[in-house]
Design a protein around this motif. Structure first.
Motif, short mmCIF file in Angstrom:
data_model
loop_
_atom_site.label_atom_id
_atom_site.label_comp_id
_atom_site.label_asym_id
_atom_site.label_seq_id
_atom_site.Cartn_x
_atom_site.Cartn_y
_atom_site.Cartn_z
N LYS A 26 -22.81 11.54 -29.12
CA LYS A 26 -23.63 11.03 -29.86
C LYS A 26 -23.41 11.07 -31.35
O LYS A 26 -23.07 9.94 -31.87
CB LYS A 26 -25.17 11.86 -29.68
CG LYS A 26 -26.43 10.93 -29.81
CD LYS A 26 -27.37 11.78 -29.10
CE LYS A 26 -28.37 12.33 -30.09
NZ LYS A 26 -29.46 13.04 -29.44
N THR A 27 -23.32 12.08 -31.99
CA THR A 27 -23.05 12.30 -33.37
C THR A 27 -21.99 13.17 -33.77
O THR A 27 -22.41 14.48 -34.19
CB THR A 27 -24.39 12.49 -34.24
OG1 THR A 27 -25.04 13.65 -33.59
CG2 THR A 27 -25.43 11.41 -34.20
N PRO A 28 -20.83 12.63 -33.73
CA PRO A 28 -19.64 14.03 -33.97
C PRO A 28 -19.76 14.26 -35.39
O PRO A 28 -19.87 13.43 -36.45
CB PRO A 28 -18.34 12.99 -33.59
CG PRO A 28 -18.88 11.60 -33.17
CD PRO A 28 -20.27 11.50 -33.51
N HIS A 29 -19.37 15.64 -35.63
CA HIS A 29 -19.52 16.07 -37.17
C HIS A 29 -18.37 16.96 -37.06
O HIS A 29 -18.25 17.98 -36.10
CB HIS A 29 -20.90 16.71 -37.33
CG HIS A 29 -20.67 17.13 -38.82
ND1 HIS A 29 -20.84 16.70 -39.95
CD2 HIS A 29 -21.08 18.80 -39.19
CE1 HIS A 29 -20.71 17.38 -40.89
NE2 HIS A 29 -20.81 18.61 -40.22
N LEU A 30 -17.39 16.86 -37.86
CA LEU A 30 -15.97 17.66 -38.07
C LEU A 30 -16.65 19.04 -38.75
O LEU A 30 -17.07 19.20 -39.97
CB LEU A 30 -15.04 17.10 -39.00
CG LEU A 30 -13.96 17.73 -38.85
CD1 LEU A 30 -13.06 17.63 -37.45
CD2 LEU A 30 -12.92 16.51 -39.97
N LEU A 31 -16.49 20.18 -37.89
CA LEU A 31 -16.99 21.56 -38.57
C LEU A 31 -15.97 22.29 -39.07
O LEU A 31 -16.04 23.02 -39.77
CB LEU A 31 -17.34 22.05 -37.27
CG LEU A 31 -18.63 21.78 -36.59
CD1 LEU A 31 -19.02 22.61 -35.31
CD2 LEU A 31 -19.91 21.99 -37.61
N ALA A 32 -14.67 22.22 -38.26
CA ALA A 32 -13.40 22.73 -38.97
C ALA A 32 -12.14 21.98 -38.57
O ALA A 32 -12.13 21.21 -37.49
CB ALA A 32 -13.36 24.18 -38.13
N PHE A 33 -11.10 21.80 -39.47
CA PHE A 33 -10.11 21.32 -39.53
C PHE A 33 -8.75 21.98 -39.83
O PHE A 33 -8.96 22.50 -40.93
CB PHE A 33 -10.25 19.83 -40.05
CG PHE A 33 -8.84 19.14 -39.92
CD1 PHE A 33 -8.83 18.31 -38.44
CD2 PHE A 33 -7.94 18.65 -40.87
CE1 PHE A 33 -7.45 17.65 -38.34
CE2 PHE A 33 -7.22 18.02 -40.61
CZ PHE A 33 -6.58 17.48 -39.33
N ASN A 34 -7.79 22.16 -39.32
CA ASN A 34 -6.64 22.78 -39.51
C ASN A 34 -5.58 22.24 -40.42
O ASN A 34 -4.93 21.52 -39.57
CB ASN A 34 -6.18 23.61 -38.27
CG ASN A 34 -5.02 24.51 -38.55
OD1 ASN A 34 -4.39 24.73 -39.32
ND2 ASN A 34 -4.94 25.45 -37.44
N ALA A 52 -13.45 12.73 -37.19
CA ALA A 52 -14.27 13.45 -36.33
C ALA A 52 -14.46 12.42 -35.12
O ALA A 52 -14.63 12.91 -33.97
CB ALA A 52 -15.78 13.28 -37.02
N GLN A 53 -14.35 11.15 -35.37
CA GLN A 53 -14.55 10.19 -34.07
C GLN A 53 -13.27 10.55 -33.40
O GLN A 53 -13.56 10.77 -32.03
CB GLN A 53 -14.34 8.94 -34.59
CG GLN A 53 -15.64 8.56 -35.38
CD GLN A 53 -16.83 8.25 -34.54
OE1 GLN A 53 -16.87 8.00 -33.46
NE2 GLN A 53 -18.06 8.54 -35.32
N VAL A 54 -12.26 10.78 -33.58
CA VAL A 54 -10.89 10.74 -32.93
C VAL A 54 -11.02 12.10 -32.26
O VAL A 54 -10.82 12.26 -31.10
CB VAL A 54 -9.75 10.82 -33.78
CG1 VAL A 54 -8.47 11.41 -32.94
CG2 VAL A 54 -9.61 9.48 -33.93
N PHE A 55 -11.37 13.31 -33.04
CA PHE A 55 -11.55 14.82 -32.36
C PHE A 55 -12.73 14.98 -31.54
O PHE A 55 -12.83 15.94 -30.90
CB PHE A 55 -11.30 15.80 -33.39
CG PHE A 55 -9.76 15.66 -33.76
CD1 PHE A 55 -8.59 15.55 -33.18
CD2 PHE A 55 -9.68 15.27 -35.41
CE1 PHE A 55 -7.38 15.34 -33.70
CE2 PHE A 55 -8.39 15.51 -35.77
CZ PHE A 55 -7.16 15.20 -34.84
#
Ligand code: AMP
Ligand code: MG
Length: 469
Positions: A26-34, A52-55
Motif C-alpha cells: 500500500k504505502t512503502p516507507h523507507l525505515l532503514a537503509f544501509n 522505498a518503492q524498489v525495496f
C-alpha cells in the motif's frame, strides 16, 4: 536508482525456481537503509522515495530477474519434501566493488507458489530484528547475510495477534544456496539438476573444489568455523534446520534467534524448540547433523557410491574435532590466550561451569575478566579466585593478553530486552532506539554507549522468542 545486476541463478534450469514479481504494497516507507553496504554493492541511490518503492517490491529495477527459489529441508529433524521461498523473492545478483558476487533478496514481498499456508509477508518486529542482528554479526566479524533496507508497507499483518505493521527486508547474501537446495533434487532423484547445482555451488563459492566430496569438505570447514564464532558471542540461532544452513557458511535466517545474558549451555529461546534441539550448547552437534544431510544429498550423484560413502563419512567424522579446535581458538582469545594448549580446554570449561553455576552474564564477564567487575559476577568467590590465580599465572607467557581480550570480547551485544524495546518503539513510530542500537553495534568492541551493556533486570528478561516472524 541503479543496481548493477549480473544474474547467474536465473540462468539455471527452470526446475530451480519460479519467476515472479513481488506483490505491491500500500504505502512503502523507507525505515532503514544501509548506505555503506549499498556502496559496496555498487548501487547508486538517487531519490529515497524511489528506493522505498524498489525495496518494497512495488517497482522492479531494470535488469532484475525476480524469482522464488525452490528447496526442501529437515525442520527440527523432520523431513519436509518441499519448502522454497514462501515469502522471499530474489531480485538478482551484483558483483560488489570487492569483486564478490552477492544476492539481493526481498523478504516479506508477497506470496509465491511455495507459500503453503503462509501469507508471504513479514511484520516489522522480525524485519528490524534481522536488520539489527545481522549487521551486528557483521560488525563482530562473523560470516553473515546482511541487511540493505527495511521498508514499512502500510499494511496490517496477522500473526499470534492481529494488526501488526507489515514490512519488507532487503537481504544481501553470498548466495541463498542451502543444504535444502541439494536435498530437494537428491530426494526427487533429479540427478542432472543435482549435478548442475553442485557445479554452480563450486564455481560460486569454492572454485578450488574438484567435485562433490571436495565441496562437502569445504562446506564442513566453513560451518565448523561458523558455529564456534556464534558461541563466542553467546548467539543462539534457534532454527538450525537444513533449509537454514548456508552452503557459503554464512549465518542465515534470523528468526527466533537471541544472545544469552546469563550463561547456560542448555539455553533455548525459541518457543517452538520444546526439546532443546537447537540449544546453545547443542549447536555443534546440529551443524554436524546438517552436514551429514548434505553428504547424503551429494552422494546421490556419485557413480561409486561405496567409495563416496566412505569418503563422506570420514569428512563428517572429522568435523567435531574441527569445531573443537575453532572453539578453543575463539574462547582462548576471550581469556587472552593466543596460542592455546590442550590444558586450556579444561581451564575454559571450568570457567564456563562457574559462570553457569552462578548465572554470570556471558558478555560482561568475559569483557571484564581481570577486573573487579568480573568478580562481582560470581557468588562462589572462592572458586572463582582459584580459577583467576591459575589463569593469571598462565597469562605470564602471553605477549599482550589485554589487547587480544579487547578485540575478542564485544562490549555490546543486541540484548533481547533492548531488541524488544526497539521493536515496541518502532511499532509506535519511534525509530530512535533502532538507530541508537545500530550505532553502538556498528563498533561492538568499543564502549560508546555503556548503558547498553546492562543485562536485563528481572522484569526486563525476555524468556522466549516467537517464530511468528
Ligand atoms: P523459516 O522458518 O523462516 O526458515 O521458514 C521456513 C519456510 O516457511 C520457508 O519456506 C519460508 O519461505 C516459509 N515461510 C515462513 N513464513 C512465511 C510466510 N509468512 N508466508 C509464506 N511462507 C513463509
Ligand atoms: Mg528459512
Amino acid at each position: 536508482m541503479q543496481i548493477p545486476f549480473d544474474n547467474s541463478y536465473a540462468a539455471l534450469p527452470d526446475a530451480f525456481y519460479t519467476r515472479l514479481t513481488p506483490t505491491p504494497v500500500k504505502t512503502p516507507h523507507l525505515l532503514a537503509f544501509n548506505t555503506d553496504l549499498a556502496k559496496l554493492l555498487g548501487i547508486k541511490v538517487g531519490d529515497l522515495q524511489e528506493a522505498a518503492q524498489v525495496f518494497a517490491g512495488n517497482a522492479t529495477p531494470a535488469n532484475a530477474a525476480p524469482l522464488a527459489q525452490l528447496y526442501a529441508g529437515h525442520q527440527f529433524g523432520n523431513w519436509n519434501p518441499q519448502l522454497g521461498d514462501g515469502r522471499a523473492i530474489l531480485l538478482g545478483e551484483v558483483i560488489g566493488t570487492d569483486g564478490t558476487r552477492r544476492d539481493i533478496q526481498l523478504k516479506g514481498s508477497g506470496p509465491t507458489p511455495y507459500s503453503r499456508m503462509g501469507d508471504g509477508r513479514a511484520w516489522l518486529g522480525p524485519v528490524l530484528r534481522e536488520y539489527l542482528v545481522s549487521e551486528a554479526m557483521y560488525a563482530f566479524g562473523i560470516p553473515t547475510t546482511r541487511a540493505l533496507a527495511a521498508v514499512s508497507t502500510g499494511e496490517s499483518i496477522w500473526r499470534e495477534q492481529g494488526g501488526l505493521p507489515g514490512a519488507v527486508l532487503t537481504r544481501v547474501a553470498s548466495s541463498h544456496l542451502r543444504v535444502g537446495t541439494f536435498q530437494i533434487f537428491a530426494a526427487r532423484g533429479e540427478i542432472e539438476n543435482l549435478k548442475t547445482l553442485t557445479q554452480y555451488a563450486i564455481q560460486r563459492h569454492y572454485p578450488d573444489a574438484k567435485g562433490p566430496m571436495d565441496l562437502l569438505r569445504a562446506v564442513c570447514t566453513a560451518q565448523a568455523a561458523l558455529i564456534p564464532a556464534w558461541m563466542a558471542v553467546g548467539f543462539i540461532h534457534g532454527v538450525m534446520n537444513t533449509d537454514n544452513a548456508s552452503i557459503a557458511g554464512e549465518t542465515i535466517d534470523y528468526g527466533p534467534c537471541a544472545f544469552m545474558d546469563a550463561f547456560a549451555q542448555t539455553r533455548v529461546f525459541s518457543s517452538i524448540d520444546q526439546t532443546g534441539r537447537y540449544a546453545y550448547g547443542n549447536q555443534p552437534n546440529i551443524a554436524v547433523w546438517n552436514m551429514a544431510q548434505l553428504a547424503t544429498a551429494l552422494i546421490a550423484q556419485m557413480e561409486d557410491r561405496d567409495a563416496a560413502v566412505e569418503e563422506a563419512t570420514a569428512i563428517i567424522h572429522a568435523m567435531p574435532d574441527q569445531i573443537e579446535a575453532n572453539w578453543l581458538t575463539r574462547f582462548a582469545a576471550k581469556i587472552g590466550i593466543s596460542t592455546p594448549v590442550e590444558e586450556d580446554v579444561k581451564r575454559l570449561e571450568h570457567l564456563l561451569a562457574l559462570m553457569q553455576d552462578d548465572g554470570a552474564d556471558f558478555t560482561n564477564t568475559f569483557r571484564a575478566l581481570g577486573t573487579d567487575a568480573a568478580r562481582d559476577q560470581f557468588v562462589n568467590r572462592e572458586a572463582f579466585e582459584a580459577w583467576h590465580s591459575a589463569w593469571q599465572a598462565r597469562l605470564s607467557t602471553e605477549p599482550d593478553p589485554q589487547a587480544l581480550m579487547a578485540r575478542s570480547n564485544p562490549a555490546v551485544i543486541p540484548r533481547n530486552h533492548r531488541v524488544e524495546e526497539m521493536i515496541q518503539a518502532a511499532v509506535a513510530g519511534d525509530m530512535a532506539p533502532f538507530e541508537r542500537l545500530s550505532r553502538a553495534l556498528a563498533t561492538p568492541y568499543a564502549e560508546t554507549d555503556p548503558d547498553l551493556h546492562r543485562p536485563p533486570t528481572s522484569d526486563e528478561i525476555v524468556p522466549a522468542t516467537f517464530c511468528g516472524t
